[in-house]
Structures are given as C-alpha cells and as structure tokens.
Scaffold this active site. Structure first.
Site, mmCIF file in Angstrom:
data_model
loop_
_atom_site.group_PDB
_atom_site.id
_atom_site.type_symbol
_atom_site.label_atom_id
_atom_site.label_comp_id
_atom_site.label_asym_id
_atom_site.label_seq_id
_atom_site.Cartn_x
_atom_site.Cartn_y
_atom_site.Cartn_z
ATOM 1 N N HIS A 94 34.086 31.811 48.670
ATOM 2 C CA HIS A 94 33.902 33.020 48.284
ATOM 3 C C HIS A 94 32.279 33.524 48.681
ATOM 4 C CE1 HIS A 94 35.125 36.798 46.503
ATOM 5 N NE2 HIS A 94 34.111 36.790 45.937
ATOM 6 N N SER A 112 34.179 41.376 48.636
ATOM 7 C CA SER A 112 34.839 41.128 47.398
ATOM 8 C C SER A 112 35.309 42.571 46.602
ATOM 9 C CB SER A 112 34.145 40.155 46.476
ATOM 10 O OG SER A 112 34.543 39.849 45.414
ATOM 11 N N ASP A 168 38.824 30.219 49.250
ATOM 12 C CA ASP A 168 38.144 31.156 48.208
ATOM 13 C C ASP A 168 38.851 30.747 46.618
ATOM 14 O OD1 ASP A 168 37.275 33.381 46.848
ATOM 15 O OD2 ASP A 168 37.297 34.547 48.728
#
Ligand SMILES: *[C@@H]1O[C@H](CO)[C@@H](O)[C@H](O)[C@H]1NC(C)=O
Ligand SMILES: *[C@@H]1O[C@H](CO)[C@@H](O)[C@H](O)[C@H]1NC(C)=O
Length: 294
Positions: free
Chosen positions: A269, A166, A237
């Site tokens: 995610h 991320s 995601d």
C-alpha cells in the site's frame, strides 16, 4: 482486537511513509507502547464525544504545484486516509509533467468508523476499505463538490482531471461516476468536465448503485465510455486488498470502457517510481501534453 487491527493498518501506512510523512492522524508519543495506549484512549474518548457533535467538517490546507512549462491541464490530487495535501505535492512536484498544475487539498479531520471513531483526515467516513462497505454518500458528495469547486475556476482551454491514492482514489472514482451521471448522489448537478481519472491503490465506493445509475441514461453511458481512467494496484496490498482493486476495475469497466488497469507484483500500500512513471506516460498521452518546459 480493534487495537491489533488498527496497528496493522498503521503498519501499511508506515510502509507508505517511504515517500511522504503522515500527519494529522496519530499525534502520539514515539514510544511504541505508549503510542498504542494513547491512541486507544484517544479513540475511546472520541467515539464517546462523536455522537453529540454534528458540525460540518472543515477541509484542511490546499497545496498547489505550478506547471513549470505551458499550462495545459489541472489535476486535483487526493491523499489517503490520515495523510495531507502537502506530502503528495512534494512528490508530484518531482514528476516530469511540466504542463500540469496540481492542486492537492487536505481532507477534513473527522471521526472514522474503521478506527472506531478515532479522528483522521478522511474524505468520507468509512467502515471497510473495500467496495463492499456501506457508503457515506453525504461525505463523498461533500468531498466531490470540494474537488469540483477547486477545478471550476480553471480556464476553459485547460483539461481537468482528478486523481488520488487509496481513499483519495476512491474519491476520484466517485467523482468520475458523478461526472458520468451528471449529478452528485444528492441530485445536485455535477459542474465540471473531467478529462482524466487516476486511482492508485484504491477502490470504487457506491459500486452497487453505479450500474443502474449509468445504464439508466444514454448520456451517462456515453460520458462514462469516453472518460479515460487509469487504475494501478499492488498485488501485495494488505490495506486495500488487491482483490478489491481488481473487483472495482471490473465493475467500472462495464461502463467506463476507456479504463487501463495496471498491477505491480510485490507492491504493497504505497507507490514506487515504476508506478509513477506509468502515471506520467498515461497522463501525457491521454491529455495530449506537449511535455516541454518552456
Ligand atoms: C469536455 O472535454 C472534452 C475533452 O476535453 C471535450 O471534447 C468536450 O467537448 C467537453 N465538453 C464540454 C461540455 O465542455
Ligand atoms: C482513451 O482516451 C484517450 C484520450 O482521450 C484516447 O486517445 C484513446 O484513443 C482512448 N482509447 C480508447 C480505447 O477509446
């Protein structure tokens, strides 16, 4: 509105919690409603206070996972927003990569614009988790320099890399552009020689300036073309949208020709064993690891 948005984001992280814990960001009571209110109040307080305090941020604890076999490569692995180095070190320790030493630093706790100034562990300030957001170049330079410092004392025969999840992936990709360009955003020389970049569920920050920078120099183009990159993104995601991951891969590929983009149907995610297996295979091949434990 903001509160709803925050909670949606939190939702995405909770999914990610399958493998590791989140600490540092939300230290609110368990009760859902009280949690919402406390977070919201804390957020208000911090955004009021943030304007007056302009201290440099302090990085948190760094966790190191020692190689179980012959040491051939060292990778700095960067966590996502609100997470810490300890949680990822626990996962990385379990991977069948005995020749890699993992260094898992923790980002500074700082007010983050995407949360209206709520303090979180974050590698840089961010208002939008995508390649379209405005860029906190100062924060990214500081984190890229922190990463390079952690790698700068590795022996010369050890291959080095940067990876992350991320916002950690965003920082790894920013480091890749600094390495190719030979300089940080502030013009200081980039000091280490990277051999591999891994980004999971991330995005490319500073994408607007990347093209000009890299294409303006033959040396930069050559370095970019030779640096292997692995990007992985879940098609489901909802925190860093799949389309942002895809766009980032497209933008990068025009300079970083040795780029592999892997996608996962139904993945949100967070990470799954299938993805980590791909990472292991890619790192073993790319870094020429011998894979033995002794
Ligand atoms: C950087 O690393 C690559 C591959 O590991 C190697 O071929 C290259 O010579 C290194 N460059 C420098 C300047 O050390
Ligand atoms: C990408 O880099 C790896 C490791 O250096 C190398 O083995 C591979 O041949 C490269 N692939 C391409 C398409 O250049």
């Amino acid at each position: 509105m903001l509160l709803v948005f925050l909670l949606n984001l939190r939702e995405g992280w909770l999914q990610a919690k399958g493998c590791w814990d989140l600490e540092g960001c939300f230290s609110c009571p368990q009760d859902e409603l009280r949690e919402q209110l406390t977070c919201f109040c804390a957020l208000k307080l911090v955004s009021a206070g943030a304007k007056t305090a302009a201290r440099p941020f302090e990085y948190g604890r760094t966790h190191v996972v020692r190689p179980k076999g012959r040491h051939q490569a060292t990778i700095v692995w960067l966590h996502g927003l609100g997470d810490n180095g300890a949680s990822w070190s626990q996962l990385l320790e379990t991977l069948p990569l005995p020749n890699i030493k993992w260094i898992c630093p923790t980002a500074p706790t700082r007010p983050v614009a995407v949360f209206g100034g709520f303090p979180c562990t974050a590698w840089f300030d961010v208002g939008d988790l995508s390649e379209d957001g405005p860029d906190d170049v100062e924060g990214m330079d500081a984190s890229a320099a922190h990463v390079a410092n952690l790698l700068s004392t590795e022996p010369a025969d050890i291959k080095i890399g940067v990876g992350g999840f991320s916002m950690g992936a965003a920082t790894a990709l920013y480091s890749a552009t600094c390495f190719a360009y030979g300089k940080y955003g502030n013009g200081n020389p980039y000091p280490v020689n990277l051999s591999a970049i891994v980004g999971l569920s991330g995005w490319l920050p500073c994408s607007r300036s990347l093209k000009n920078k890299v294409e303006s120099s033959q040396v930069a183009s050559r370095r970019a073309a030779a640096l292997p990159l692995l990007l992985c993104h879940g098609r489901g995601d909802e925190v860093v949208l799949y389309k942002h991951g895809e766009k980032s891969a497209e933008v990068l590929r025009s300079n970083f020709q040795n780029l592999t983009f892997k996608t996962y149907n139904g993945l949100g995610h967070y990470t799954i064993p299938e993805e980590m297996e791909d990472v292991c295979k890619w790192l073993t091949a790319t870094l020429g690891l011998d894979g033995s434990c002794s």
